[in-house]
Design an enzyme around this catalytic site. Sequence first.
Site, PDB file in Angstrom:
ATOM      1  N   LYS A  53       0.848  -1.171   0.071  1.00  0.00           N
ATOM      2  CA  LYS A  53       0.157   0.025  -0.050  1.00  0.00           C
ATOM      3  C   LYS A  53       0.902   1.170  -0.044  1.00  0.00           C
ATOM      4  CE  LYS A  53      -2.057   2.527   3.442  1.00  0.00           C
ATOM      5  NZ  LYS A  53      -2.141   3.878   2.570  1.00  0.00           N
ATOM      6  N   GLY A 100       6.680   5.209   8.110  1.00  0.00           N
ATOM      7  CA  GLY A 100       5.990   6.406   8.207  1.00  0.00           C
ATOM      8  C   GLY A 100       6.211   7.014   9.644  1.00  0.00           C
ATOM      9  N   SER A 101       5.122   7.366  10.135  1.00  0.00           N
ATOM     10  CA  SER A 101       5.334   8.214  11.367  1.00  0.00           C
ATOM     11  C   SER A 101       5.355   7.354  12.638  1.00  0.00           C
ATOM     12  CB  SER A 101       3.992   9.323  11.425  1.00  0.00           C
ATOM     13  OG  SER A 101       2.923   8.569  11.524  1.00  0.00           O
ATOM     14  N   GLU A 153      10.271   1.695  10.452  1.00  0.00           N
ATOM     15  CA  GLU A 153      11.149   2.802   9.987  1.00  0.00           C
ATOM     16  C   GLU A 153      10.351   4.173  10.242  1.00  0.00           C
ATOM     17  OE1 GLU A 153      14.319   2.219   9.316  1.00  0.00           O
ATOM     18  OE2 GLU A 153      14.305   0.234   9.099  1.00  0.00           O
ATOM     19  N   CYS A 170      13.258  11.909   6.157  1.00  0.00           N
ATOM     20  CA  CYS A 170      13.173  11.333   7.240  1.00  0.00           C
ATOM     21  C   CYS A 170      14.580  11.690   7.934  1.00  0.00           C
ATOM     22  CB  CYS A 170      12.917   9.899   7.458  1.00  0.00           C
ATOM     23  SG  CYS A 170      13.786   8.860   6.334  1.00  0.00           S
ATOM     24  N   GLU A 191       8.812  16.078  15.529  1.00  0.00           N
ATOM     25  CA  GLU A 191       9.215  16.362  14.403  1.00  0.00           C
ATOM     26  C   GLU A 191       8.380  17.234  13.457  1.00  0.00           C
ATOM     27  OE1 GLU A 191       8.157  12.708  11.838  1.00  0.00           O
ATOM     28  OE2 GLU A 191      10.197  12.698  11.023  1.00  0.00           O
TER      29      GLU A 191
END
Length: 486
Positions: A179, A232-233, A254, A288, A390
């Site tokens: 996805k 992602g977050s 990650e 990132c 972040e």
Amino acid sequence: MNLSIPYHLENYIGGNFIGPLRGQFLDNINPATAAVYGQIPNSNQKDIAIAVTAAQKAFTEWSNTATEKRFVLLNKIADLIDENIDELALAETNDNGKPLWLSKAVDIKRASDNFRFFATAIMHFASESHSTTDKNAINYTLRQPIGVVGCISPWNLPLYLFTWKIAPALAAGNCVIAKPSEVTPVTSFLLGKICKAAGLPDGVLNIVHGDGPNCGEAIVKHPDIKAISFTGSTRAGESIASIAAPMFKKLSLELGGKNPNIIFNDCDWPKMLQETIRSSFGNQGQICLCGSRILIEKAAYENFKKHFVELTKKLTVGDPLEPTSKQGAIVSKVHFEKIMRCIQTAKDEGGTILCGGNAVQLTGRCANGYFIEPTIIEGLNQQCKTNQEEIFGPVVTIQPFDTEEEALQLANATNYGLAATIWTQDISKANRLAAKVQSGIIWINCWLVRDLRTPFGGMKNSGVGREGGWEALKFFTEQKNVCIQF
Ligand code: NAD
């Protein structure tokens, strides 16, 4: 080949392009113009269920396919990505807002590199044997594909990170439910066409579009998807871990970062300045690995500030299709508004904006787009929200430090631990610090110099596990030890 993009994107399941079963779509928006230019399936557990059935059907044959044949197929996919780099780069830029030159030089190039790298890696992947001489026994370890695995990726490097997961999963003999981010779906849709044209057997790769709650979570919850590779977050990573851990799924996470750049006065100044501009504002700060907390030795602080602000002011924010634009659009309205709120928070916390701090109003085609000036802030302490959370945009803070010990203490004073840079000509100092900085990736006197063989990932709230090289192939295989006594 025909890489035309239909207004309604479709899922790629079992080798067929099909709409979402419940018929729901999400808008796809070009962030440089704010125009809706397509619709993407908002799939749910029903679409995931048929994708898993297709993947299971394909698994026996794919997992038994000769490594050489997988090598040839993955290389063919890489070739087709290269042959269609112009169409793919344009699609990436229209979806994401990043400059077209960047999509072409970095994103799409890396997507084909990923397939080539793991096609080759699987040809060299070996397992261990242990001779247990005192017991007249020998152990050997099989590394078998897991089965059906899930890959979920973010919007900042869309095709680059999507293929970084898919390529090792396929190379190792798994079938994949993948996805992409709902914010940047088009290049992954086109990848489905490329895989079909390359002759990848139906059902081996299934690409399902949709948002996190409906589609991503359905992948994580599906009992027959045995491993999840997620980028992602940290927030979504936490939710995924809470669902997948009790199901004993393999997990690679990650996640976010709040990376320090540690700069000493004795560094190579021209190179440090050039790379610090890149690591601060590359891809509008939406990488990132970008350094968002710049720590500077006090003796160098004023000089650094002067040059860094000067260079930052020269970065042209403009139409991503123009070759002169150094900075493109922020990926979405939601993210644009989040970054603008973060800049306001920094002001409320007492920060001084040295440059930037405003939205950019362009004219013509991009008059309604989401653009922000590259922003430098000083005068904030390490504990404030701006230095802890972040932002993931073109916003950095600068802070002075007195000693090596203080630099280390500041560098480690967040819950994140993804990447760091250290700038000094004193190689002993650099290595001493590298050993103590709590980050999974450290660059000394450089930034984003990548070798796909190295372990990639973060400590603390930046993630669990490592991607890249053998680490990725180990993640996407199950080890089985066999012991024979003779
Ligand atoms: P996000 O977490 O919102 O979404 C990432 C992906 O996960 C998307 O495909 C989304 O649809 C899906 N998703 C969201 N919630 C989910 C859930 N509960 N269950 C399953 N899937 C879900 O992240 P984003 O905004 O797309 O990307 C930006 C973030 O990604 C930043 O935090 C950035 O630091 C991080 N990132 C990390 C790395 C890394 O290698 N560590 C690389 C790139 C980006």
